[in-house]
Design a protein around this motif. Structure first.
Motif, PDB file in Angstrom:
ATOM      1  N   VAL A   1       1.308  -0.981  -0.208  1.00 48.14           N
ATOM      2  CA  VAL A   1       0.060   0.112  -0.182  1.00 48.14           C
ATOM      3  C   VAL A   1       0.848   1.315  -0.099  1.00 48.14           C
ATOM      4  CG1 VAL A   1      -1.467   1.435   1.578  1.00 48.14           C
ATOM      5  CG2 VAL A   1      -1.700  -0.903   0.582  1.00 48.14           C
ATOM      6  N   LEU A   2       1.803   1.306   0.965  1.00 42.65           N
ATOM      7  CA  LEU A   2       2.601   2.377   1.332  1.00 42.65           C
ATOM      8  C   LEU A   2       3.549   2.232  -0.501  1.00 42.65           C
ATOM      9  CD1 LEU A   2       4.053   2.221   4.399  1.00 42.65           C
ATOM     10  CD2 LEU A   2       2.414   3.492   3.669  1.00 42.65           C
ATOM     11  N   VAL A   3       3.693   1.813  -1.507  1.00 37.49           N
ATOM     12  CA  VAL A   3       4.836   2.232  -1.818  1.00 37.49           C
ATOM     13  C   VAL A   3       4.111   2.079  -3.270  1.00 37.49           C
ATOM     14  CG1 VAL A   3       4.354  -0.594  -2.917  1.00 37.49           C
ATOM     15  CG2 VAL A   3       7.296   1.044  -3.938  1.00 37.49           C
ATOM     16  N   SER A   4       2.245   1.884  -3.389  1.00 40.35           N
ATOM     17  CA  SER A   4       0.811   2.301  -4.333  1.00 40.35           C
ATOM     18  C   SER A   4       1.676   3.915  -4.257  1.00 40.35           C
ATOM     19  CB  SER A   4       0.335   1.388  -3.987  1.00 40.35           C
ATOM     20  OG  SER A   4       0.277   0.069  -4.355  1.00 40.35           O
ATOM     21  N   LEU A   5       1.989   4.521  -3.472  1.00 39.99           N
ATOM     22  CA  LEU A   5       1.276   5.833  -3.208  1.00 39.99           C
ATOM     23  C   LEU A   5       1.967   6.592  -4.220  1.00 39.99           C
ATOM     24  CD1 LEU A   5       1.584   5.904   1.059  1.00 39.99           C
ATOM     25  CD2 LEU A   5      -0.971   5.991  -0.954  1.00 39.99           C
ATOM     26  N   LEU A   6       3.317   5.959  -4.458  1.00 40.66           N
ATOM     27  CA  LEU A   6       3.955   6.239  -6.087  1.00 40.66           C
ATOM     28  C   LEU A   6       3.262   6.417  -6.916  1.00 40.66           C
ATOM     29  CD1 LEU A   6       7.542   4.588  -5.511  1.00 40.66           C
ATOM     30  CD2 LEU A   6       7.226   7.355  -3.980  1.00 40.66           C
ATOM     31  N   TYR A   7       2.272   5.749  -7.383  1.00 44.98           N
ATOM     32  CA  TYR A   7       1.256   5.838  -8.150  1.00 44.98           C
ATOM     33  C   TYR A   7       0.105   6.397  -7.504  1.00 44.98           C
ATOM     34  CZ  TYR A   7       3.179   3.073 -11.732  1.00 44.98           C
ATOM     35  OH  TYR A   7       3.818   2.390 -13.137  1.00 44.98           O
ATOM     36  N   LEU A   8      -0.456   6.531  -7.036  1.00 47.12           N
ATOM     37  CA  LEU A   8      -1.969   7.019  -6.415  1.00 47.12           C
ATOM     38  C   LEU A   8      -1.734   8.604  -6.355  1.00 47.12           C
ATOM     39  CD1 LEU A   8      -3.440   4.236  -4.096  1.00 47.12           C
ATOM     40  CD2 LEU A   8      -3.502   4.253  -6.685  1.00 47.12           C
ATOM     41  N   LEU A   9      -0.212   9.181  -5.961  1.00 45.76           N
ATOM     42  CA  LEU A   9      -0.216  10.176  -5.288  1.00 45.76           C
ATOM     43  C   LEU A   9       0.064  11.209  -6.256  1.00 45.76           C
ATOM     44  CD1 LEU A   9       0.754  10.367  -2.230  1.00 45.76           C
ATOM     45  CD2 LEU A   9      -1.383  10.526  -2.500  1.00 45.76           C
ATOM     46  N   ASP A  10      -0.452  12.159  -6.792  1.00 44.00           N
ATOM     47  CA  ASP A  10       0.456  12.863  -7.833  1.00 44.00           C
ATOM     48  C   ASP A  10       1.627  13.303  -8.292  1.00 44.00           C
ATOM     49  OD1 ASP A  10      -2.188  12.327  -9.900  1.00 44.00           O
ATOM     50  OD2 ASP A  10      -3.085  13.766  -9.300  1.00 44.00           O
ATOM     51  N   PRO A  11       2.009  14.235  -6.931  1.00 46.86           N
ATOM     52  CA  PRO A  11       2.721  14.846  -6.649  1.00 46.86           C
ATOM     53  C   PRO A  11       4.215  13.589  -6.916  1.00 46.86           C
ATOM     54  CG  PRO A  11       1.398  15.674  -5.131  1.00 46.86           C
ATOM     55  CD  PRO A  11       0.579  14.178  -5.451  1.00 46.86           C
ATOM     56  N   LEU A  12       3.678  12.906  -6.225  1.00 47.43           N
ATOM     57  CA  LEU A  12       4.462  12.105  -5.794  1.00 47.43           C
ATOM     58  C   LEU A  12       5.369  10.691  -7.705  1.00 47.43           C
ATOM     59  CD1 LEU A  12       4.132   9.646  -2.635  1.00 47.43           C
ATOM     60  CD2 LEU A  12       6.000  11.394  -3.115  1.00 47.43           C
ATOM     61  N   TYR A  13       3.874  10.939  -8.294  1.00 46.37           N
ATOM     62  CA  TYR A  13       4.162  10.321  -9.367  1.00 46.37           C
ATOM     63  C   TYR A  13       4.540  11.284 -10.516  1.00 46.37           C
ATOM     64  CZ  TYR A  13       2.403   8.257 -13.732  1.00 46.37           C
ATOM     65  OH  TYR A  13       2.359   7.954 -14.808  1.00 46.37           O
ATOM     66  N   LYS A  14       4.722  12.765 -10.715  1.00 47.80           N
ATOM     67  CA  LYS A  14       4.971  13.443 -11.175  1.00 47.80           C
ATOM     68  C   LYS A  14       6.792  13.174 -10.906  1.00 47.80           C
ATOM     69  CE  LYS A  14       1.148  16.715 -11.841  1.00 47.80           C
ATOM     70  NZ  LYS A  14       1.014  18.143 -11.231  1.00 47.80           N
ATOM     71  N   GLU A  15       7.372  12.843 -10.361  1.00 49.61           N
ATOM     72  CA  GLU A  15       8.781  13.048  -9.654  1.00 49.61           C
ATOM     73  C   GLU A  15       8.936  11.680  -9.988  1.00 49.61           C
ATOM     74  OE1 GLU A  15      10.699  14.915  -8.351  1.00 49.61           O
ATOM     75  OE2 GLU A  15       9.079  16.528  -7.986  1.00 49.61           O
ATOM     76  N   VAL A  16       8.893  10.427  -9.726  1.00 56.04           N
ATOM     77  CA  VAL A  16       8.890   9.470 -10.207  1.00 56.04           C
ATOM     78  C   VAL A  16       8.688   8.898 -11.413  1.00 56.04           C
ATOM     79  CG1 VAL A  16       9.310   8.777  -8.174  1.00 56.04           C
ATOM     80  CG2 VAL A  16       7.871   7.874  -8.941  1.00 56.04           C
ATOM     81  N   GLY A  17       6.977   8.799 -12.122  1.00 53.41           N
ATOM     82  CA  GLY A  17       6.790   8.972 -13.783  1.00 53.41           C
ATOM     83  C   GLY A  17       6.432   6.408 -13.100  1.00 53.41           C
ATOM     84  N   GLU A  18       6.906   6.242 -14.413  1.00 53.33           N
ATOM     85  CA  GLU A  18       6.966   5.229 -14.705  1.00 53.33           C
ATOM     86  C   GLU A  18       7.480   4.035 -13.583  1.00 53.33           C
ATOM     87  OE1 GLU A  18       3.852   3.467 -16.001  1.00 53.33           O
ATOM     88  OE2 GLU A  18       3.084   5.354 -16.500  1.00 53.33           O
TER      89      GLU A  18
END
Length: 422
Positions: A58-75
């Motif tokens: 669940v915690l690692v999935s936040l990299l996908y679920l939260l937009d600010p984090l996803y913008k930093e790491v992407g795919e």
């Protein structure tokens, strides 16, 4: 429409009251009591490990679920999820071992892959493909060979595998050197994120230590062997009618001790990766556990050989066994006591004082054996099956005494190296 009436006489056709489960008392204390009663059937550690893995995902999935984090790491967030799935193991030491192996393999594979890709970019034409092919062959073959070295395979096999994977992904990507460096940096950062989540949850949230499992497993084997000895003694010296009714000797625990080598080696490997906790320091002598485990397996082999005394066609007669019953039962009782004493010393992490307590006890056992069974005791039975069966039994006991003396020495050395209290 007519109604159907079913007549049930009082108490007839109904289950007994004691078989009816009362759900009206459903409460939180009732659930806790139920879990405690079923602890032996459902290992709570397995449930806890499953919950911890779920939390980590669940915690690692936040990299996908939260937009600010996803913008930093992407795919590249998928590499963090893959790290959690692959690295998170049941024991904390296994998680640390896999995580560090993955990190080292990724850094080395990515770094050398970037250098090989940059060198290939400096070559034009067909030379580029030749350089990439040579690099893949040389590093892949070398890493695969190192995986077959016993010491490296035991501790760093996973790291070598990740090195091969990362090196090939980077070299064969076909990107420009600048893009390769950027790709390696992003993937490494997301892998470190996944590894950090694994370590945080594995070490800080109800940690499951491989060292505790190894310690408890070794202690339980002392008790198992002691019970097997006592069970054999009871069955060997009981009369024929009692023997037909019930068998007291249970050798299944001895067989489980014989198959404990692989488990011990893997747990020792995991325990060496674990940080200091409770009673186990950084330099704790885990190698001694393998030595003591080997001694216990030797003892289990000797105890299993006693099984032949029960089923051998040349076993001694009932009268001859009864003549040596009392001293032999006392001897076996002393051997069982010695096993329990050594096990308790490891359990409580105290010096067993083998030179003062255990060794004199074993010497007295050896003396009692020589007195209990002599040519005078055997008499004319020495030349027939009766004497041979009893002689085989006594020889097994003598062999067991020798192995137990060796075991006591190893337990003493463990106490000295491990800092057991006196």
């Amino acid at each position: 429409m007519g109604s159907i009436v079913i007549v049930i006489p009082d108490g007839e056709g109904l289950p007994p009251k004691e078989n009816i489960k009362k759900f009206d008392t459903f409460s939180c204390p009732g659930i806790i009591s139920f879990l405690r009663e079923n602890k032996s059937r459902h290992d709570l550690r397995k449930v806890m490990h499953s919950i911890k893995v779920g939390i980590a995902l669940v915690l690692v999935s936040l990299l996908y679920l939260l937009d600010p984090l996803y913008k930093e790491v992407g795919e590249n967030a998928m590499w963090a999820i893959m790290t959690v799935v692959v690295v998170f193991e049941f024991f904390a030491g296994a998680t640390l071992s896999k995580g560090l192996n993955r990190g080292i393999g990724t850094v080395l594979g990515g770094g050398l892959g970037c250098l090989a890709a940059a060198f290939a970019q400096a070559v034009s034409g067909i030379g580029k493909a030749i350089v990439v092919g040579i690099a893949v062959f040389v590093f892949g073959a070398a890493a695969t060979y190192t995986r077959q070295v016993p010491n490296i395979k035991k501790k760093y096999d996973y790291g070598a595998l990740i090195f091969i994977l990362t090196f090939n992904l980077v070299v064969v990507s076909g990107l420009r050197a600048e893009q390769v460096l950027e790709l390696a940096r992003e993937r490494l950062s997301t892998i470190l994120m996944g590894f950090a989540i694994c370590i945080f949850i594995s070490l800080l949230v109800f940690p499951i230590w491989a060292s505790d499992e190894l310690h408890d497993s070794l202690i339980s084997r002392f008790e198992d062997l002691a019970r097997s000895l006592e069970g054999f003694s009871k069955e060997y010296f009981e009369n024929v009618t009692e023997k037909e009714n019930k068998s007291s000797a249970n050798f299944s625990s001895c067989k489980s001790v014989l198959h404990s080598k692989t488990k011990d080696e893997s747990l020792v490997n995991f325990a060496r990766w674990e940080p200091w906790h409770w009673k186990f320091g950084f330099s704790y002598p885990w190698g001694k556990y393998i030595k003591i485990g080997g001694d216990l397996r030797d003892l289990a082999t000797t105890i299993l050989s006693l099984k032949g005394c029960l089923r051998s066609p040349t076993q001694s007669s009932e009268g001859l066994r009864q003549s040596v019953k009392e001293p032999c039962e006392a001897i076996i009782s002393s051997l069982a006591w010695t096993l329990r004493e050594l096990g308790e010393s490891i359990k409580n992490m105290r010096n067993c004082r083998s030179e003062d307590v255990v060794v004199p006890k074993l010497k007295s056992v050896r003396l009692e054996l020589s007195i209990a069974v002599t040519p005078a005791t055997l008499g004319t039975n020495l030349e027939n099956a009766d004497g041979l069966g009893l002689a085989s039994f006594v020889y097994s006991l003598m062999e067991m005494v020798e192995k137990m003396e060796e075991l006591a020495k190893d337990v003493d050395e463990l106490g000295e190296l491990g800092g057991f209290h006196k």
